[in-house]
Write a protein that holds these residues in place. Sequence first.
Motif, PDB file in Angstrom:
ATOM      1  N   PRO A 113       0.814  -1.228   0.000  1.00 21.94           N
ATOM      2  CA  PRO A 113       0.000   0.000   0.000  1.00 21.94           C
ATOM      3  C   PRO A 113       0.843   1.272   0.000  1.00 21.94           C
ATOM      4  CG  PRO A 113      -0.052  -1.057   2.160  1.00 21.94           C
ATOM      5  CD  PRO A 113       0.607  -2.020   1.230  1.00 21.94           C
ATOM      6  N   ILE A 114       2.041   1.216   0.524  1.00 19.59           N
ATOM      7  CA  ILE A 114       2.905   2.396   0.528  1.00 19.59           C
ATOM      8  C   ILE A 114       3.327   2.763  -0.887  1.00 19.59           C
ATOM      9  CG2 ILE A 114       5.132   3.286   1.310  1.00 19.59           C
ATOM     10  CD1 ILE A 114       4.854   1.606   3.800  1.00 19.59           C
ATOM     11  N   LEU A 115       3.613   1.747  -1.712  1.00 20.27           N
ATOM     12  CA  LEU A 115       4.101   1.979  -3.078  1.00 20.27           C
ATOM     13  C   LEU A 115       3.000   1.953  -4.119  1.00 20.27           C
ATOM     14  CD1 LEU A 115       7.341  -0.215  -2.950  1.00 20.27           C
ATOM     15  CD2 LEU A 115       7.163   2.275  -2.749  1.00 20.27           C
ATOM     16  N   SER A 116       1.759   1.814  -3.707  1.00 28.79           N
ATOM     17  CA  SER A 116       0.665   1.806  -4.669  1.00 28.79           C
ATOM     18  C   SER A 116       0.508   3.191  -5.298  1.00 28.79           C
ATOM     19  CB  SER A 116      -0.640   1.380  -3.992  1.00 28.79           C
ATOM     20  OG  SER A 116      -1.000   2.320  -2.995  1.00 28.79           O
ATOM     21  N   HIS A 117      -0.328   3.270  -6.345  1.00 27.74           N
ATOM     22  CA  HIS A 117      -0.471   4.520  -7.103  1.00 27.74           C
ATOM     23  C   HIS A 117      -0.963   5.665  -6.227  1.00 27.74           C
ATOM     24  CE1 HIS A 117      -2.053   7.361 -10.122  1.00 27.74           C
ATOM     25  NE2 HIS A 117      -1.066   6.893 -10.869  1.00 27.74           N
ATOM     26  N   ASP A 118      -1.838   5.379  -5.291  1.00 28.19           N
ATOM     27  CA  ASP A 118      -2.340   6.411  -4.381  1.00 28.19           C
ATOM     28  C   ASP A 118      -1.790   6.209  -2.974  1.00 28.19           C
ATOM     29  OD1 ASP A 118      -3.638   4.049  -3.972  1.00 28.19           O
ATOM     30  OD2 ASP A 118      -5.632   4.936  -3.691  1.00 28.19           O
ATOM     31  N   GLY A 119      -0.585   5.638  -2.878  1.00 27.95           N
ATOM     32  CA  GLY A 119      -0.005   5.316  -1.588  1.00 27.95           C
ATOM     33  C   GLY A 119       0.747   6.470  -0.950  1.00 27.95           C
ATOM     34  N   ILE A 120       1.335   6.164   0.201  1.00 28.29           N
ATOM     35  CA  ILE A 120       2.019   7.186   0.995  1.00 28.29           C
ATOM     36  C   ILE A 120       3.259   7.710   0.271  1.00 28.29           C
ATOM     37  CG2 ILE A 120       3.181   7.612   3.201  1.00 28.29           C
ATOM     38  CD1 ILE A 120       1.434   5.462   4.417  1.00 28.29           C
TER      39      ILE A 120
ATOM     40  N   ASN B  84       3.908   8.267  -2.931  1.00 29.33           N
ATOM     41  CA  ASN B  84       3.592   9.325  -3.894  1.00 29.33           C
ATOM     42  C   ASN B  84       3.193  10.617  -3.200  1.00 29.33           C
ATOM     43  OD1 ASN B  84       4.139   8.172  -6.395  1.00 29.33           O
ATOM     44  ND2 ASN B  84       2.154   7.144  -6.490  1.00 29.33           N
ATOM     45  N   ARG B  85       2.485  10.501  -2.090  1.00 29.49           N
ATOM     46  CA  ARG B  85       2.053  11.710  -1.383  1.00 29.49           C
ATOM     47  C   ARG B  85       3.229  12.424  -0.737  1.00 29.49           C
ATOM     48  NH1 ARG B  85      -3.403   9.384   1.690  1.00 29.49           N
ATOM     49  NH2 ARG B  85      -4.475   8.679  -0.216  1.00 29.49           N
ATOM     50  N   LEU B  86       4.148  11.662  -0.134  1.00 29.20           N
ATOM     51  CA  LEU B  86       5.299  12.285   0.515  1.00 29.20           C
ATOM     52  C   LEU B  86       6.254  12.899  -0.495  1.00 29.20           C
ATOM     53  CD1 LEU B  86       6.131   9.688   3.342  1.00 29.20           C
ATOM     54  CD2 LEU B  86       4.982  11.893   3.564  1.00 29.20           C
ATOM     55  N   LEU B  87       6.451  12.206  -1.622  1.00 30.20           N
ATOM     56  CA  LEU B  87       7.381  12.702  -2.638  1.00 30.20           C
ATOM     57  C   LEU B  87       6.748  13.736  -3.562  1.00 30.20           C
ATOM     58  CD1 LEU B  87       9.082   9.317  -3.632  1.00 30.20           C
ATOM     59  CD2 LEU B  87       9.991  11.095  -2.120  1.00 30.20           C
ATOM     60  N   GLY B  88       5.433  13.848  -3.518  1.00 31.27           N
ATOM     61  CA  GLY B  88       4.767  14.808  -4.382  1.00 31.27           C
ATOM     62  C   GLY B  88       4.836  14.443  -5.841  1.00 31.27           C
ATOM     63  N   VAL B  89       4.816  13.151  -6.150  1.00 35.43           N
ATOM     64  CA  VAL B  89       4.903  12.688  -7.528  1.00 35.43           C
ATOM     65  C   VAL B  89       3.692  11.811  -7.827  1.00 35.43           C
ATOM     66  CG1 VAL B  89       7.419  12.809  -7.567  1.00 35.43           C
ATOM     67  CG2 VAL B  89       6.294  10.677  -6.868  1.00 35.43           C
ATOM     68  N   ASP B  90       3.574  11.441  -9.077  1.00 33.24           N
ATOM     69  CA  ASP B  90       2.494  10.549  -9.511  1.00 33.24           C
ATOM     70  C   ASP B  90       3.124   9.392 -10.275  1.00 33.24           C
ATOM     71  OD1 ASP B  90       0.051   9.460  -9.977  1.00 33.24           O
ATOM     72  OD2 ASP B  90      -0.455  10.799 -11.648  1.00 33.24           O
ATOM     73  N   THR B  91       3.822   8.546  -9.566  1.00 34.09           N
ATOM     74  CA  THR B  91       4.594   7.468 -10.169  1.00 34.09           C
ATOM     75  C   THR B  91       3.961   6.128  -9.840  1.00 34.09           C
ATOM     76  OG1 THR B  91       6.626   8.752  -9.946  1.00 34.09           O
ATOM     77  CG2 THR B  91       6.865   6.389 -10.336  1.00 34.09           C
ATOM     78  N   ALA B  92       3.816   5.287 -10.837  1.00 33.78           N
ATOM     79  CA  ALA B  92       3.294   3.934 -10.627  1.00 33.78           C
ATOM     80  C   ALA B  92       4.469   3.010 -10.325  1.00 33.78           C
ATOM     81  CB  ALA B  92       2.533   3.456 -11.854  1.00 33.78           C
ATOM     82  N   PHE B  93       4.858   2.969  -9.066  1.00 31.28           N
ATOM     83  CA  PHE B  93       6.051   2.228  -8.687  1.00 31.28           C
ATOM     84  C   PHE B  93       5.956   0.744  -9.026  1.00 31.28           C
ATOM     85  CE2 PHE B  93       6.226   5.878  -5.759  1.00 31.28           C
ATOM     86  CZ  PHE B  93       7.506   6.320  -6.029  1.00 31.28           C
ATOM     87  N   LEU B  94       4.772   0.159  -8.877  1.00 32.37           N
ATOM     88  CA  LEU B  94       4.619  -1.284  -9.037  1.00 32.37           C
ATOM     89  C   LEU B  94       3.930  -1.672 -10.341  1.00 32.37           C
ATOM     90  CD1 LEU B  94       3.529  -2.244  -5.401  1.00 32.37           C
ATOM     91  CD2 LEU B  94       5.817  -2.285  -6.394  1.00 32.37           C
ATOM     92  N   GLN B  95       3.638  -0.702 -11.209  1.00 29.53           N
ATOM     93  CA  GLN B  95       2.893  -1.012 -12.426  1.00 29.53           C
ATOM     94  C   GLN B  95       3.735  -0.928 -13.696  1.00 29.53           C
ATOM     95  OE1 GLN B  95       1.243   0.934  -9.922  1.00 29.53           O
ATOM     96  NE2 GLN B  95       0.296  -1.018  -9.383  1.00 29.53           N
ATOM     97  N   VAL B  96       4.913  -0.366 -13.631  1.00 31.60           N
ATOM     98  CA  VAL B  96       5.726  -0.161 -14.827  1.00 31.60           C
ATOM     99  C   VAL B  96       7.078  -0.828 -14.634  1.00 31.60           C
ATOM    100  CG1 VAL B  96       6.784   1.543 -16.371  1.00 31.60           C
ATOM    101  CG2 VAL B  96       4.584   2.043 -15.263  1.00 31.60           C
ATOM    102  N   ALA B  97       7.511  -1.599 -15.646  1.00 32.91           N
ATOM    103  CA  ALA B  97       8.834  -2.232 -15.606  1.00 32.91           C
ATOM    104  C   ALA B  97       9.871  -1.281 -16.207  1.00 32.91           C
ATOM    105  CB  ALA B  97       8.801  -3.540 -16.385  1.00 32.91           C
ATOM    106  N   PRO B  98      11.108  -1.257 -15.695  1.00 29.07           N
ATOM    107  CA  PRO B  98      11.613  -2.051 -14.571  1.00 29.07           C
ATOM    108  C   PRO B  98      11.484  -1.354 -13.224  1.00 29.07           C
ATOM    109  CG  PRO B  98      13.449  -0.950 -15.635  1.00 29.07           C
ATOM    110  CD  PRO B  98      12.209  -0.513 -16.361  1.00 29.07           C
ATOM    111  N   HIS B  99      10.638  -0.280 -13.163  1.00 31.55           N
ATOM    112  CA  HIS B  99      10.503   0.437 -11.900  1.00 31.55           C
ATOM    113  C   HIS B  99       9.986  -0.469 -10.784  1.00 31.55           C
ATOM    114  CE1 HIS B  99      10.294   3.537 -15.073  1.00 31.55           C
ATOM    115  NE2 HIS B  99      10.928   4.293 -14.202  1.00 31.55           N
ATOM    116  N   ASN B 100       9.095  -1.414 -11.145  1.00 29.15           N
ATOM    117  CA  ASN B 100       8.545  -2.291 -10.114  1.00 29.15           C
ATOM    118  C   ASN B 100       9.630  -3.189  -9.517  1.00 29.15           C
ATOM    119  OD1 ASN B 100       8.837  -3.784 -12.460  1.00 29.15           O
ATOM    120  ND2 ASN B 100       6.637  -4.062 -12.763  1.00 29.15           N
TER     121      ASN B 100
END
Length: 298
Positions: free
Chosen positions: A141-148, A150-166
Amino acid sequence: MSAVLSDRSDRAAGRRAGSARRPLLGRFAHGYVAPAALLVAGLLYAPFLWTAYLSLTRYDGLESPEWVGLRNFARLLGDPALLTSVRNTLIWVAGTMLLPVGVGLLVAVLSYDIRGGAWFRLPFMLPYALSGAGLAVVWSPILSHDGIANRLLGVDTAFLQVAPHNTLAMLLVWTWQQVGVNTLLFVVGLQSIPKEPVEAARIDGASGWRLFRHVIWPLMAPLTAVVVGLALVASLKTFDIVWVMTQGGPGRNSETLAVTMYRDTFVASEYGYGSAVAVLLTVVTGLASYLYLRRQVR
């Protein structure tokens, strides 16, 4: 002449006394080892031989295995999902060598010879108490699209949805857990270093990086070989954290070899093909461990 005969008789008496003291060891030495050898054979070698046999068959887990020879391995060579899992596995291996091992060494060195160093290392040790699955449940849940994150970093990154970022995101989570145990092992290595060479180097003017690079690091080489070897094997068989966080997705772009083996075997019910992946993973792990240990011995 009498002295020679006396010497021979003394040696004969010594041999008889030695054999009298160790009668069971000489007669039944193999018998003592046999139970452990049979247990290892039953728990390790027999399942591997069965897996190797299944890799040469077509088997869905219900009907009898159908012999197909090397067709499963030929299929592996053209499977794009396997190529993706090999790429991700290599990322895990390289990342594990750089992050958990490197950061663990850094924390151990920085906290070793200072007051309160044990308290400094404590936060790094606590995450190791979590299992890989528990770790994934905490961080998903921390790394989800609407997780903590993204809110702390002020970004809109899909950490677990895009390779190789996941894969990189899960590698950072893996680092958060594994740094502690590597730190502990390196601290043990630092404690085992003889003080005389270090003190002599300091008298000669060595300090800081020079002292670590030319004195402390070479003396820690045996333990470093153990830490790197354990990290290498663990990274090659990474499964639980990947399966719980992404299930190898989206699609199959975050799979490792272990996840590919599980999916093909238990999800797709292709036990023959999954066994071929398992054999490949075993061969890769064994070969990598052999080459690494051989280089360390040299």
